[in-house]
Design a protein around this motif. Structure first.
Motif, short mmCIF file in Angstrom:
data_model
loop_
_atom_site.label_atom_id
_atom_site.label_comp_id
_atom_site.label_asym_id
_atom_site.label_seq_id
_atom_site.Cartn_x
_atom_site.Cartn_y
_atom_site.Cartn_z
N ASN A 22 47.69 17.40 43.18
CA ASN A 22 48.27 17.84 44.45
C ASN A 22 49.07 16.73 45.10
N CYS A 23 50.27 17.10 45.61
CA CYS A 23 51.14 16.07 46.23
C CYS A 23 51.62 16.48 47.61
N LEU A 68 39.91 5.28 33.19
CA LEU A 68 41.10 5.25 34.04
C LEU A 68 41.10 4.08 35.01
N ALA A 69 40.08 3.24 34.97
CA ALA A 69 39.97 2.12 35.91
C ALA A 69 41.17 1.20 35.80
N GLY A 70 41.66 0.78 36.96
CA GLY A 70 42.76 -0.17 36.97
C GLY A 70 44.11 0.40 36.60
N ALA A 71 44.28 1.71 36.70
CA ALA A 71 45.56 2.33 36.34
C ALA A 71 46.67 1.81 37.25
N GLU A 72 47.80 1.46 36.63
CA GLU A 72 48.97 0.96 37.36
C GLU A 72 50.23 1.64 36.83
N VAL A 73 51.27 1.63 37.64
CA VAL A 73 52.56 2.20 37.21
C VAL A 73 53.66 1.15 37.22
N TYR A 130 48.35 8.03 41.05
CA TYR A 130 48.93 8.77 42.19
C TYR A 130 47.83 9.33 43.08
N GLU A 131 46.78 9.87 42.48
CA GLU A 131 45.67 10.40 43.25
C GLU A 131 45.09 9.34 44.18
N ALA A 132 45.01 8.10 43.69
CA ALA A 132 44.44 7.02 44.48
C ALA A 132 45.41 6.47 45.52
N ASN A 133 46.71 6.69 45.32
CA ASN A 133 47.71 6.07 46.20
C ASN A 133 48.52 7.07 47.03
N ARG A 134 48.24 8.35 46.90
CA ARG A 134 48.93 9.33 47.73
C ARG A 134 48.40 9.25 49.16
N PRO A 135 49.14 9.73 50.14
CA PRO A 135 48.62 9.73 51.51
C PRO A 135 47.30 10.50 51.60
N ASP A 136 46.40 10.02 52.43
CA ASP A 136 45.08 10.64 52.54
C ASP A 136 45.18 12.12 52.89
N HIS A 137 46.17 12.47 53.71
CA HIS A 137 46.26 13.86 54.15
C HIS A 137 46.77 14.80 53.06
N PHE A 138 47.11 14.27 51.89
CA PHE A 138 47.46 15.12 50.75
C PHE A 138 46.23 15.52 49.92
N ASP A 170 61.76 25.91 46.00
CA ASP A 170 61.66 25.90 47.46
C ASP A 170 61.94 24.48 47.99
N PRO A 171 62.69 24.37 49.09
CA PRO A 171 62.99 23.03 49.63
C PRO A 171 61.74 22.21 49.92
N GLU A 172 60.68 22.83 50.43
CA GLU A 172 59.46 22.07 50.72
C GLU A 172 58.84 21.52 49.44
N THR A 173 58.90 22.29 48.37
CA THR A 173 58.37 21.82 47.09
C THR A 173 59.19 20.65 46.58
N ALA A 174 60.52 20.80 46.61
CA ALA A 174 61.38 19.72 46.13
C ALA A 174 61.16 18.44 46.94
N ALA A 175 61.02 18.58 48.25
CA ALA A 175 60.81 17.40 49.09
C ALA A 175 59.49 16.70 48.76
N ALA A 176 58.46 17.47 48.47
CA ALA A 176 57.17 16.87 48.13
C ALA A 176 57.25 16.10 46.82
N ILE A 177 57.98 16.63 45.84
CA ILE A 177 58.13 15.93 44.56
C ILE A 177 58.93 14.65 44.75
N ASP A 178 60.00 14.71 45.53
CA ASP A 178 60.80 13.51 45.80
C ASP A 178 59.97 12.44 46.50
N ALA A 179 59.11 12.87 47.43
CA ALA A 179 58.24 11.90 48.12
C ALA A 179 57.26 11.26 47.15
N ALA A 180 56.73 12.04 46.23
CA ALA A 180 55.82 11.48 45.22
C ALA A 180 56.56 10.49 44.34
N ALA A 181 57.81 10.81 43.97
CA ALA A 181 58.60 9.88 43.15
C ALA A 181 58.82 8.56 43.89
N GLU A 182 59.02 8.62 45.20
CA GLU A 182 59.19 7.40 45.97
C GLU A 182 57.90 6.58 45.99
#
Length: 463
Positions: free
Chosen positions: A418-419, A248-253, A449-457, A271-283
């Motif tokens: 996890n997102c 998986l090294a060097g994975a890019e999107v 995504y795992e490498a680039n999601r916010p640390d607090h996720f 749930d609105p919180e779930t939908a918002a989290a998915i939209d944030a991941a898409a961004e």
């Protein structure tokens, strides 16, 4: 992450063995201590033999001392779901009324992990016949979340998910016919993969059923897939042998065309919180250089009802084959769910089967233009551990699998990672689906995504 060896990834364990920083016996002792601490509460195991774990670790330690590991997982702790056969061990599929003679032979997965030198800790729990998305079982009682024992693990790979989240070693195998790997993933914060149908050989293949890994990291998913995806002639539905690159090294999107949707088109509202989290991941994927487009839902209420009815008839056949005494042992919720399949005419069952084919067609048609599709795993966050289902009504169709089941029927790979979290701290899983056969592409996107999601996720694992 804790300081115990039990919390290390499989890759970190293998590095430690190679450098003689610690041994498989050291790891086994830490993992057994973790099991002793958590197991009375979370109830992840159906079969577990600590003495055998110690013996296996000693053999692995001797091999590493000679720098002669048996295979790619030598000394790495692994668990297998109860319905993955292990020679000499019964597999009652989670229900107290199901006779469980000892398996005459290992399943292909069992042979693969043992051949790679893994230390099999035991078999993990599941609900009755795997037809619940929780850890509620007439045989095992209740399997609970290590994060919060009042919450569900999800299911049907309930014990596998609990073991992964609790740190019973890094690698865990589950099975999935409508979401049973990914649902524990979302409700426990794990990384998971439901592979392409036929990618991981089974000894009892069935429409939509797959086996795949659950772990704390995407890298560990890939490592386990590199072992269990090896072909086996016992699976008459297996894909042609193929040497995939699981690194998986060097994975890019950058340059990928990605779809996103947060409405399943059927079942429970998201749930609105779930939908918002998915939209944030898409961004985040958009910011990473992908083209992201919103798509409409492609599953309909009728498709969900017919899929549920098809499964009810299948389970009713199993139920009616039991003695009256054993029928009375089945979880009442599951028995009530099965009975709704008792009087379905053959013509209606065939119509349901044809609907499943239409679902497959609709899923492929809606997603084939895209490299990946992002969605929730589940429309809702984790529910009480004592509930068999998130809606707790056996007369209702499986209203929570509108995002997951389509990819079982279309045979496409789908991962979860996890997102984010709800306002009260429950985990939210992002599903990343891909084209059929592109298991490695899906895992690379999940790793990115795992490498680039916010640390607090990132999930704070109990230890």
């Amino acid at each position: 992450m804790g300081n115990s060896l039990a919390d290390l990834s499989a890759t970190e364990l293998l590095t430690g063995y190679r450098t003689a920083s610690f041994t498989p016996s050291d790891v086994a002792q830490d993992v057994l201590a973790r099991i002793a601490k958590f197991e009375p509460t979370i109830n992840a195991f159906y079969a577990h033999d600590a003495a055998e774990v110690i013996r296996s670790a000693e053999l692995s330690t001797a091999r590493w001392n000679r720098q002669a590991p048996l295979g790619a997982l030598d000394g790495v702790p692994v668990t297998l779901k109860e319905n993955v056969a292990r020679k000499g061990i019964g597999f009652p599929s989670g229900n107290a009324g199901n006779p469980a003679p000892a398996a005459a032979a290992n399943a292909p997965i069992t042979d693969r992990v043992l051949g790679a030198g893994a230390n099999v800790l035991g078999s993990t729990t599941m609900p009755d016949w795997g037809m619940l998305s929780s850890g509620v079982s007439s045989l095992h009682g209740i399997t609970r979340s290590p994060h919060d024992p009042e919450l569900t693990t999800g299911g049907s790979s309930a014990g596998a998910g609990a073991a992964a989240a609790a740190g019973y070693g890094p690698l865990h195998v589950g099975t999935d016919i409508g979401g049973s790997i990914r649902l524990p993933g979302t409700w426990l914060g794990l990384a998971t993969l439901k592979p392409s149908f036929g990618r991981v050989p089974l000894d009892a293949p069935y429409l939509g059923r797959c086996a795949g890994p659950l772990a704390r990291t995407v890298g560990d998913l890939a490592l386990l897939m590199s072992v269990i995806a090896e072909g086996d002639s016992r699976d008459f539905s297996q894909l042609p042998p193929e040497r995939l690159d699981w690194t998986l090294a060097g994975a890019e999107v950058t340059g990928l065309r990605i779809a996103v949707h947060t409405d399943a088109g059927c079942g429970m509202d998201t749930d609105p919180e779930t939908a918002a989290a998915i939209d944030a991941a898409a961004e985040a994927f958009r910011a990473g250089g992908a083209t992201v487009e919103r798509i409409d839902s492609f599953m309909t209420p009728g498709m969900l009802v017919d899929l549920d009815r098809f499964w009810r008839v299948r389970s009713w056949v199993d139920y009616q084959n039991l003695s009256l005494e054993n029928q009375r042992k089945i979880l009442p919720y599951v028995a009530d769910w099965c009975r709704a399949g008792a009087d379905v005419p053959g013509a209606e069952l065939l119509r349901c089967y044809q609907t499943i084919q239409s679902l497959r067609q609709a899923t492929v048609a809606a997603t084939s233009e895209f490299d990946l599709v992002l969605s929730p795993v589940s429309p809702v966050a984790a529910f009480p551990a004592t509930w068999p289902m998130p809606f707790n009504d056996p007369q209702r169709e499986m209203a929570h699998i509108g995002f997951t089941a389509p990819y079982n029927m279309s045979e496409q790979p789908a991962a979860s990672v996890n997102c984010g979290f709800t306002s009260d701290g429950r985990t939210i899983g992002l599903q990343i689906a891909g084209r059929r056969f592109d298991d490695t592409g899906v895992l690379r996107a999940a790793a990115w995504y795992e490498a680039n999601r916010p640390d607090h996720f990132s999930v704070a694992w109990p230890s």
